[in-house]
Design a protein around this motif. Sequence first.
Motif, mmCIF file in Angstrom:
data_model
loop_
_atom_site.group_PDB
_atom_site.id
_atom_site.type_symbol
_atom_site.label_atom_id
_atom_site.label_comp_id
_atom_site.label_asym_id
_atom_site.label_seq_id
_atom_site.Cartn_x
_atom_site.Cartn_y
_atom_site.Cartn_z
ATOM 1 N N ARG A 141 11.914 15.859 0.573
ATOM 2 C CA ARG A 141 10.994 16.996 0.531
ATOM 3 C C ARG A 141 9.561 16.581 0.820
ATOM 4 N N TYR A 142 9.181 15.368 0.377
ATOM 5 C CA TYR A 142 7.806 14.883 0.541
ATOM 6 C C TYR A 142 7.851 13.501 1.205
ATOM 7 N N PRO A 143 8.071 13.459 2.525
ATOM 8 C CA PRO A 143 8.280 12.163 3.197
ATOM 9 C C PRO A 143 7.069 11.241 3.154
ATOM 10 N N LYS A 144 5.869 11.759 2.947
ATOM 11 C CA LYS A 144 4.684 10.897 2.922
ATOM 12 C C LYS A 144 4.360 10.378 1.527
ATOM 13 N N ALA A 145 5.032 10.902 0.514
ATOM 14 C CA ALA A 145 4.768 10.432 -0.848
ATOM 15 C C ALA A 145 5.198 8.973 -0.982
ATOM 16 N N ARG A 146 4.467 8.204 -1.791
ATOM 17 C CA ARG A 146 4.745 6.784 -1.976
ATOM 18 C C ARG A 146 5.755 6.605 -3.111
ATOM 19 N N ARG A 203 -3.920 -5.169 -12.424
ATOM 20 C CA ARG A 203 -3.363 -5.406 -11.090
ATOM 21 C C ARG A 203 -2.529 -4.222 -10.615
ATOM 22 N N PHE A 204 -1.771 -3.641 -11.546
ATOM 23 C CA PHE A 204 -0.962 -2.481 -11.170
ATOM 24 C C PHE A 204 -1.846 -1.286 -10.830
ATOM 25 N N LEU A 205 -2.932 -1.106 -11.586
ATOM 26 C CA LEU A 205 -3.841 -0.011 -11.267
ATOM 27 C C LEU A 205 -4.416 -0.165 -9.856
ATOM 28 N N GLN A 206 -4.754 -1.408 -9.491
ATOM 29 C CA GLN A 206 -5.278 -1.636 -8.147
ATOM 30 C C GLN A 206 -4.205 -1.362 -7.097
ATOM 31 N N ASP A 207 -2.971 -1.837 -7.363
ATOM 32 C CA ASP A 207 -1.877 -1.595 -6.421
ATOM 33 C C ASP A 207 -1.602 -0.097 -6.275
ATOM 34 N N ILE A 253 -2.142 5.174 -3.242
ATOM 35 C CA ILE A 253 -2.698 6.517 -3.093
ATOM 36 C C ILE A 253 -3.610 6.584 -1.868
ATOM 37 N N ARG A 254 -4.382 5.506 -1.636
ATOM 38 C CA ARG A 254 -5.237 5.487 -0.438
ATOM 39 C C ARG A 254 -4.396 5.554 0.833
ATOM 40 N N ARG A 255 -3.278 4.835 0.858
ATOM 41 C CA ARG A 255 -2.410 4.892 2.040
ATOM 42 C C ARG A 255 -1.859 6.307 2.246
ATOM 43 N N PHE A 256 -1.547 6.981 1.131
ATOM 44 C CA PHE A 256 -1.074 8.359 1.260
ATOM 45 C C PHE A 256 -2.154 9.250 1.858
ATOM 46 N N THR A 257 -3.380 9.174 1.317
ATOM 47 C CA THR A 257 -4.453 10.044 1.824
ATOM 48 C C THR A 257 -4.780 9.723 3.273
ATOM 49 N N ASP A 258 -4.692 8.448 3.664
ATOM 50 C CA ASP A 258 -4.945 8.088 5.066
ATOM 51 C C ASP A 258 -3.889 8.703 5.982
ATOM 52 N N SER A 259 -2.592 8.592 5.578
ATOM 53 C CA SER A 259 -1.523 9.114 6.439
ATOM 54 C C SER A 259 -1.508 10.638 6.454
ATOM 55 N N ALA A 260 -1.886 11.261 5.318
ATOM 56 C CA ALA A 260 -1.878 12.722 5.245
ATOM 57 C C ALA A 260 -3.171 13.334 5.746
ATOM 58 N N GLY A 261 -4.194 12.496 5.991
ATOM 59 C CA GLY A 261 -5.478 13.021 6.448
ATOM 60 C C GLY A 261 -6.191 13.831 5.400
ATOM 61 N N ILE A 262 -6.090 13.405 4.137
ATOM 62 C CA ILE A 262 -6.713 14.138 3.024
ATOM 63 C C ILE A 262 -7.929 13.346 2.543
ATOM 64 N N PRO A 263 -9.121 13.884 2.691
ATOM 65 C CA PRO A 263 -10.307 13.170 2.185
ATOM 66 C C PRO A 263 -10.415 13.317 0.670
ATOM 67 N N LEU A 264 -10.853 12.240 0.017
ATOM 68 C CA LEU A 264 -11.084 12.264 -1.419
ATOM 69 C C LEU A 264 -12.579 12.089 -1.677
ATOM 70 N N PRO A 265 -13.100 12.802 -2.674
ATOM 71 C CA PRO A 265 -14.537 12.657 -2.967
ATOM 72 C C PRO A 265 -14.893 11.250 -3.411
ATOM 73 N N GLN A 266 -14.011 10.567 -4.013
ATOM 74 C CA GLN A 266 -14.279 9.207 -4.475
ATOM 75 C C GLN A 266 -13.066 8.354 -4.102
#
Length: 626
Positions: free
Chosen positions: A75-80, A115-119, A124-137
């Motif tokens: 249903r959500y192919p871009k979700a990590r 380390r897990f928080l950074q990973d 999440i950054r890879r998801f926003t990059d592939s989905a083209g979703i800008p984040l305020p921070q």
Amino acid sequence: MTVWGLVIGAGAVAEDVTRHLRSAMPTCRIHRCDTAASANAWLDTLGSDRLACVLALFPSPEGDPDDVFLPIIGRYPKARAIVSTREDTLTGVAALADRRKVDLVVHESQLLSPRFLQDLSDQIRRFTDSAGIPLPQSTSTKETFIFSTPQSDDEIMATIVAGIDDCLGYQPRVTLPAGVRLTIEGEEAEEAMLCLHGQVALERESHAGNVLMHHESTGRIIGLLSLTDRREAFFTSRTTTEVTGVRLTFEQLNHVIRTRPETALLIAVLLIRSLDRRLRRAEDIQIEKVELTAQLEQEQEELRRTYRQLEAARAELMSQARFATLGELASGVAHEVNNPIGAIMRSTDHLLDDIVASLEQSTSISSRVSQAALQAALASAPLSTRQAREERRRLTDLTGDATLSRRLILAGVTVPLLADIMPTEIAGEERTRLLAQLERSASIGSGLRNLRSAASRINSLVDSLRSYARPDGDPLADIDIRETIEDTIRLLSHRLRDIDVVREYDSIPPITCHPAQLSQVWTNLIVNAADALQDAPEKVLTVTTSTPEPGWVRVTVADRGPGISPELLDHIFEPRFTTKSGRVHYGMGLGLTISKTIVERHGGSIRLESMTDGTVATVDLPMEAS
């Protein structure tokens, strides 16, 4: 813009992770479900494509990671997809791995670590990059792989040499002409050459001479791999242009790497790039090898096919040569046979004329009966089996003697003939004597007719032999096709002695054809049918003539033999193909092939239909030959 994160799991660990992520990741809203089923129900209410990541804890009573993640990823192919496990080994992710959706694997003990928080932020950054979703921070800073650098090989080499000069002091640049060996295959390497300019080829020895292995993919540092464990050089490296570089011993390289660790990283980058080029070239060569092998196999198969065709052509040429020799022999035999056959035909005609003249000189009733019977037998048309049976019954009724009726039918005497030539006023012994005289005369007429037919048949065969060399040698003629069939049956009587030949002749008009050639067709078909009936319990051969449609005649030859198998029936008209293997027969498997050729030259068709209870050969011919 809000993105969502989903945690699937029940228990204290799942609750702690959810609270920790909610407080540590303000840019992503975290929702937790105890089970995969409740998670899918929640996703039905979400109704958006902003599901950034799914974290599921395993082992789970709901199954393997594949079972939990695949419906959601569908249903959500871009979700990590983030898989957490408390086990030392993770299984059940084959389908996810095949789809390249095992995005992050983490042990349960590390879920609350920085380390897990950074990973997770990276995911999440890879998801926003592939989905083209800008984040305020931004959740994390995008970084590249440590061995990935935008610098070219020349720039990296210049940096390495500058570091070497800074560490060891200025190193003289060595210039070498083309053709100089920097390493020799099988010999120990003690130094490396850092090439600043020029090209070097790597070669390997073989039974066919030196083989070029690498040129464009050689790399900039020559001899480095051989220095790793002080082993012998695997390649012979040879300059192909003028080369300028720095030569260092492995001790000097050790000192530079210990003093300047950043140089080791740059050397590793050059080495990885070089090995990558070599590996890619090796893969291209392997693909080329497979393609060439396939092409070679295809060409070999084509050569084998061509060879088989050449062998078939050679056999055909040899066969044609044998047939040419046979044709020459047949021509000579035809010439020698023609004269005595001509004498036999002339003697038959003279004998007939003398017999008729002798009978004409006498005016007795016996002479008139004999003359009429003789002439009628000479001109009588062949009777079908049904007609002969009917005539025999009528003769029996007329004469009162079944045995005599059978003899009269064999002699060619019919009821109309008997009524025309036998005086009705004569009875008793005189009538019996006249009937015997009639039978003898009719038998003489039939014998003369058979003798004339046989001589004519041999003469036609001689003409047919000539027609092979001279196609126009067998002229067209208008004939009753039943006569050619009946003549063939008479000539093959020795082959049909134990066979009941049933004739079913319809009234058909004359056809225009080459009589001798069609007689050869009937001969082949009847001989084949007789051979098929050799071991049959019911030896019946049926010959039928009919007119299936206007302008056409049909001849069928049917036997009640064992039939022909379907796989053999497909090849029945091929040259030199025979179904008589295992028996002693004189022939070359050409009968049906020749018959097919003759029928098609007449504009007709021939076909065979076979079942377990017999075979039927059908010949259709136009009334006007093409």
